[in-house]
Each structure stands twice: as structure tokens, then as C-alpha cells.
Design a protein around this motif. Sequence first.
Motif, PDB file in Angstrom:
ATOM      1  N   ILE A  32       1.024  -1.138  -0.048  1.00 48.09           N
ATOM      2  CA  ILE A  32       0.110  -0.056  -0.115  1.00 48.09           C
ATOM      3  C   ILE A  32       0.955   1.024   0.048  1.00 48.09           C
ATOM      4  O   ILE A  32       0.655   2.261  -0.829  1.00 48.09           O
ATOM      5  CB  ILE A  32      -0.911  -0.137   1.196  1.00 48.09           C
ATOM      6  N   ALA A  33       1.922   1.262   0.862  1.00 54.50           N
ATOM      7  CA  ALA A  33       2.727   2.346   0.796  1.00 54.50           C
ATOM      8  C   ALA A  33       3.539   2.636  -0.446  1.00 54.50           C
ATOM      9  O   ALA A  33       3.670   3.859  -0.935  1.00 54.50           O
ATOM     10  CB  ALA A  33       3.861   2.116   1.859  1.00 54.50           C
ATOM     11  N   ASN A  34       3.791   1.589  -1.109  1.00 53.58           N
ATOM     12  CA  ASN A  34       4.557   1.636  -2.431  1.00 53.58           C
ATOM     13  C   ASN A  34       3.623   2.391  -3.623  1.00 53.58           C
ATOM     14  O   ASN A  34       3.972   2.889  -4.394  1.00 53.58           O
ATOM     15  CB  ASN A  34       5.252   0.525  -3.012  1.00 53.58           C
ATOM     16  N   TYR A  35       2.402   1.980  -3.409  1.00 53.84           N
ATOM     17  CA  TYR A  35       1.362   2.803  -4.366  1.00 53.84           C
ATOM     18  C   TYR A  35       1.331   4.181  -4.202  1.00 53.84           C
ATOM     19  O   TYR A  35       1.440   4.934  -5.026  1.00 53.84           O
ATOM     20  CB  TYR A  35      -0.092   2.180  -4.041  1.00 53.84           C
ATOM     21  N   MET A  36       1.250   4.734  -2.879  1.00 55.58           N
ATOM     22  CA  MET A  36       1.352   6.124  -2.747  1.00 55.58           C
ATOM     23  C   MET A  36       2.805   6.706  -2.856  1.00 55.58           C
ATOM     24  O   MET A  36       2.939   7.685  -3.654  1.00 55.58           O
ATOM     25  CB  MET A  36       1.342   6.312  -1.179  1.00 55.58           C
ATOM     26  N   LEU A  37       3.778   5.924  -2.717  1.00 53.50           N
ATOM     27  CA  LEU A  37       4.975   6.216  -3.096  1.00 53.50           C
ATOM     28  C   LEU A  37       5.488   6.359  -4.314  1.00 53.50           C
ATOM     29  O   LEU A  37       6.191   7.303  -5.109  1.00 53.50           O
ATOM     30  CB  LEU A  37       6.242   5.504  -2.243  1.00 53.50           C
ATOM     31  N   THR A  38       4.763   5.396  -5.397  1.00 57.37           N
ATOM     32  CA  THR A  38       5.061   5.505  -6.847  1.00 57.37           C
ATOM     33  C   THR A  38       4.702   6.980  -7.512  1.00 57.37           C
ATOM     34  O   THR A  38       5.186   7.449  -8.246  1.00 57.37           O
ATOM     35  CB  THR A  38       4.356   4.609  -7.372  1.00 57.37           C
ATOM     36  N   GLY A  39       3.294   7.389  -6.966  1.00 55.00           N
ATOM     37  CA  GLY A  39       2.694   8.674  -7.475  1.00 55.00           C
ATOM     38  C   GLY A  39       3.688   9.814  -6.861  1.00 55.00           C
ATOM     39  O   GLY A  39       3.894  10.599  -7.743  1.00 55.00           O
ATOM     40  N   LEU A  40       4.140   9.753  -5.775  1.00 53.40           N
ATOM     41  CA  LEU A  40       5.130  10.814  -5.051  1.00 53.40           C
ATOM     42  C   LEU A  40       6.321  10.789  -5.976  1.00 53.40           C
ATOM     43  O   LEU A  40       6.732  11.844  -6.460  1.00 53.40           O
ATOM     44  CB  LEU A  40       5.543  10.398  -3.808  1.00 53.40           C
ATOM     45  N   CYS A  41       6.989   9.402  -6.459  1.00 51.34           N
ATOM     46  CA  CYS A  41       8.236   9.528  -7.235  1.00 51.34           C
ATOM     47  C   CYS A  41       7.984   9.952  -8.703  1.00 51.34           C
ATOM     48  O   CYS A  41       8.832  11.008  -9.188  1.00 51.34           O
ATOM     49  CB  CYS A  41       8.800   8.041  -7.270  1.00 51.34           C
ATOM     50  N   ILE A  42       7.074   9.853  -9.253  1.00 51.06           N
ATOM     51  CA  ILE A  42       6.640  10.345 -10.482  1.00 51.06           C
ATOM     52  C   ILE A  42       6.506  11.642 -10.450  1.00 51.06           C
ATOM     53  O   ILE A  42       6.945  12.698 -11.180  1.00 51.06           O
ATOM     54  CB  ILE A  42       5.538   9.553 -11.292  1.00 51.06           C
ATOM     55  N   ALA A  43       5.780  12.360  -9.348  1.00 44.88           N
ATOM     56  CA  ALA A  43       5.603  13.851  -9.307  1.00 44.88           C
ATOM     57  C   ALA A  43       6.854  14.640  -8.834  1.00 44.88           C
ATOM     58  O   ALA A  43       6.749  15.960  -9.665  1.00 44.88           O
ATOM     59  CB  ALA A  43       4.484  14.000  -8.122  1.00 44.88           C
ATOM     60  N   LEU A  44       7.747  13.920  -8.299  1.00 50.79           N
ATOM     61  CA  LEU A  44       8.881  14.534  -7.802  1.00 50.79           C
ATOM     62  C   LEU A  44       9.872  15.025  -9.032  1.00 50.79           C
ATOM     63  O   LEU A  44      10.557  15.985  -8.960  1.00 50.79           O
ATOM     64  CB  LEU A  44       9.797  13.894  -7.062  1.00 50.79           C
ATOM     65  N   TRP A  45       9.747  14.343 -10.170  1.00 55.40           N
ATOM     66  CA  TRP A  45      10.225  14.571 -11.319  1.00 55.40           C
ATOM     67  C   TRP A  45      10.078  16.151 -11.880  1.00 55.40           C
ATOM     68  O   TRP A  45      11.022  16.699 -12.237  1.00 55.40           O
ATOM     69  CB  TRP A  45      10.277  13.562 -12.387  1.00 55.40           C
ATOM     70  N   GLY A  46       8.857  16.202 -11.667  1.00 56.10           N
ATOM     71  CA  GLY A  46       8.340  17.574 -12.296  1.00 56.10           C
ATOM     72  C   GLY A  46       8.432  18.751 -11.134  1.00 56.10           C
ATOM     73  O   GLY A  46       8.673  19.985 -11.387  1.00 56.10           O
ATOM     74  N   VAL A  47       8.475  18.217  -9.937  1.00 52.72           N
ATOM     75  CA  VAL A  47       8.520  19.327  -8.866  1.00 52.72           C
ATOM     76  C   VAL A  47       9.670  19.854  -8.475  1.00 52.72           C
ATOM     77  O   VAL A  47       9.676  20.937  -8.294  1.00 52.72           O
ATOM     78  CB  VAL A  47       7.908  18.462  -7.624  1.00 52.72           C
ATOM     79  N   ILE A  48      10.788  18.979  -8.753  1.00 50.86           N
ATOM     80  CA  ILE A  48      12.005  19.340  -8.638  1.00 50.86           C
ATOM     81  C   ILE A  48      12.464  20.767  -9.557  1.00 50.86           C
ATOM     82  O   ILE A  48      12.958  21.533  -9.440  1.00 50.86           O
ATOM     83  CB  ILE A  48      12.908  18.213  -8.757  1.00 50.86           C
ATOM     84  N   ASP A  49      11.917  20.429 -10.851  1.00 49.34           N
ATOM     85  CA  ASP A  49      12.322  21.198 -11.844  1.00 49.34           C
ATOM     86  C   ASP A  49      11.344  22.760 -11.557  1.00 49.34           C
ATOM     87  O   ASP A  49      11.911  23.636 -11.792  1.00 49.34           O
ATOM     88  CB  ASP A  49      11.786  20.923 -13.295  1.00 49.34           C
ATOM     89  N   TRP A  50      10.338  22.535 -11.161  1.00 49.13           N
ATOM     90  CA  TRP A  50       9.443  23.562 -10.844  1.00 49.13           C
ATOM     91  C   TRP A  50       9.767  24.274  -9.645  1.00 49.13           C
ATOM     92  O   TRP A  50      10.002  25.775  -9.718  1.00 49.13           O
ATOM     93  CB  TRP A  50       8.069  23.021 -10.441  1.00 49.13           C
ATOM     94  N   PHE A  51      10.501  23.548  -8.580  1.00 45.22           N
ATOM     95  CA  PHE A  51      10.924  24.393  -7.612  1.00 45.22           C
ATOM     96  C   PHE A  51      12.285  25.034  -7.904  1.00 45.22           C
ATOM     97  O   PHE A  51      12.152  26.097  -7.459  1.00 45.22           O
ATOM     98  CB  PHE A  51      11.442  23.159  -6.361  1.00 45.22           C
ATOM     99  N   VAL A  52      12.850  24.605  -8.797  1.00 45.48           N
ATOM    100  CA  VAL A  52      14.270  25.477  -9.198  1.00 45.48           C
ATOM    101  C   VAL A  52      13.794  26.636  -9.822  1.00 45.48           C
ATOM    102  O   VAL A  52      14.418  27.696  -9.804  1.00 45.48           O
ATOM    103  CB  VAL A  52      15.207  24.584 -10.142  1.00 45.48           C
ATOM    104  N   LEU A  53      12.735  26.630 -10.771  1.00 50.35           N
ATOM    105  CA  LEU A  53      12.305  27.685 -11.573  1.00 50.35           C
ATOM    106  C   LEU A  53      11.734  28.742 -10.742  1.00 50.35           C
ATOM    107  O   LEU A  53      11.912  29.727 -10.977  1.00 50.35           O
ATOM    108  CB  LEU A  53      11.407  27.212 -12.828  1.00 50.35           C
ATOM    109  N   TRP A  54      11.215  28.069  -9.778  1.00 47.53           N
ATOM    110  CA  TRP A  54      10.356  29.163  -8.669  1.00 47.53           C
ATOM    111  C   TRP A  54      11.134  29.788  -7.861  1.00 47.53           C
ATOM    112  O   TRP A  54      11.061  31.116  -7.850  1.00 47.53           O
ATOM    113  CB  TRP A  54       9.309  28.305  -7.887  1.00 47.53           C
ATOM    114  N   ILE A  55      12.203  29.089  -7.288  1.00 46.69           N
ATOM    115  CA  ILE A  55      13.153  30.004  -6.632  1.00 46.69           C
ATOM    116  C   ILE A  55      14.079  31.100  -7.269  1.00 46.69           C
ATOM    117  O   ILE A  55      14.316  31.996  -7.017  1.00 46.69           O
ATOM    118  CB  ILE A  55      14.300  28.918  -5.878  1.00 46.69           C
ATOM    119  N   ASP A  56      14.263  30.551  -8.619  1.00 42.90           N
ATOM    120  CA  ASP A  56      15.081  31.617  -9.660  1.00 42.90           C
ATOM    121  C   ASP A  56      14.124  32.756  -9.980  1.00 42.90           C
ATOM    122  O   ASP A  56      14.556  33.396 -10.058  1.00 42.90           O
ATOM    123  CB  ASP A  56      15.447  30.697 -10.946  1.00 42.90           C
TER     124      ASP A  56
END
Length: 196
Positions: A32-56
Amino acid sequence: MDNLEYFIFGSIGILCVFSLAIGLERMIKVVIANYMLTGLCIALWGVIDWFVLWIDSLYPGTRESLLFLQENKTTVILAVYLLLLLLIFLKSHLRVSMHASWFKRFMLTILFVPLTVVSIIMTLEFAIIGTDAFNMTKMTMIAQGFSANPVVFAFIQMTPVWLFLHTLVTILLMSNIKIPTLIKRRRSDDMDMSIE
């Protein structure tokens, strides 16, 4: 077999032993935890890019100082995955309890060992590859490195199929489906599982 294939099969063996050692209820919790974490891992690929652009955009010129996040995105996502899996496993309020006969528990344990191992492997795959795991062309290119081993090749190439089948089998195993039989079963043979 080369060293990478020995490492892969050794890791699978260690995950199987780990799954048996933690027991049925905790295996279900990990799945069950891995189902939640799969979505989180996929989302983090875009979130990291967004975070860097937002801070910049807030502080122009800081993009170079945050470039290590984008360059080491896979490592960051794997670290987040492992930390959150440990958090869920050790400190989560998620509780799974299973009340069934010893034979049903034994059969479910045998079925949940590969489900647990595959859920961990697939979540790690999504953490490393990201949304490209759903692109059959890219997955075939990645799988070419394992063409000598048809099992690993098929697993990598058919990741979306395995995710679908894994989810479907997990839902069916965790559901209370009654199949009518000619022989009436005793009440004590019924399985009861609760997730809190």
C-alpha cells in the motif's frame, strides 16, 4: 551473466527474504505504501524542476546554486523514497490486521512475497526513470541493455503492464470476494482483513 545481473537477482533474493521476515500484515502495508510512493516519485520529477524555476523567479541568479538538485534528481528522489518508506513502515498510523486460518495466511503470504518484491522494484524503477516508464519506446531502449536475460528484458519493457496486473491482483487479494461452492464452509474459515 554479468555483475549487474548477479546484483539484480541477489537484490531480489534479499527482498524475498525481507518480505518473508516482516510477515503478511507488514507486506500488505509495504505494498500500500509503495502505491502512494509511486505517485510521489513520478510527481517529484516535475516538482524538482518547478521548484528550481520558482526559486530562480523569486531570487534571480540562484538557479546555478540549485543546479545540483536537477543534476542529481534521481539520487534525491531515491533518498526521499527510502526515507518515506521507512517513515511509513515504522511510524505510520496505517495498521493492517488479518484474521484467517493458517492455510489462508500461508497462501496469502506466498502470494504477497512476489507482490511486495515487485512493488518495491517498480517504485524504484519509477523513482529512477520517472514518467518515461510509461513510454514503450524508451523502455525498450533501456531493456536492450538486458537483452541477454529475457526475464529482466520483459520486466523492464512491459512496466505499464506489470503495474496494471500488480494493482489488479493486489485489489483482488485484498477484497472479500465470496465464490459460491457446493460445500458449505464453516464460519471460522472466513478471512477478515481490516486496514485502519
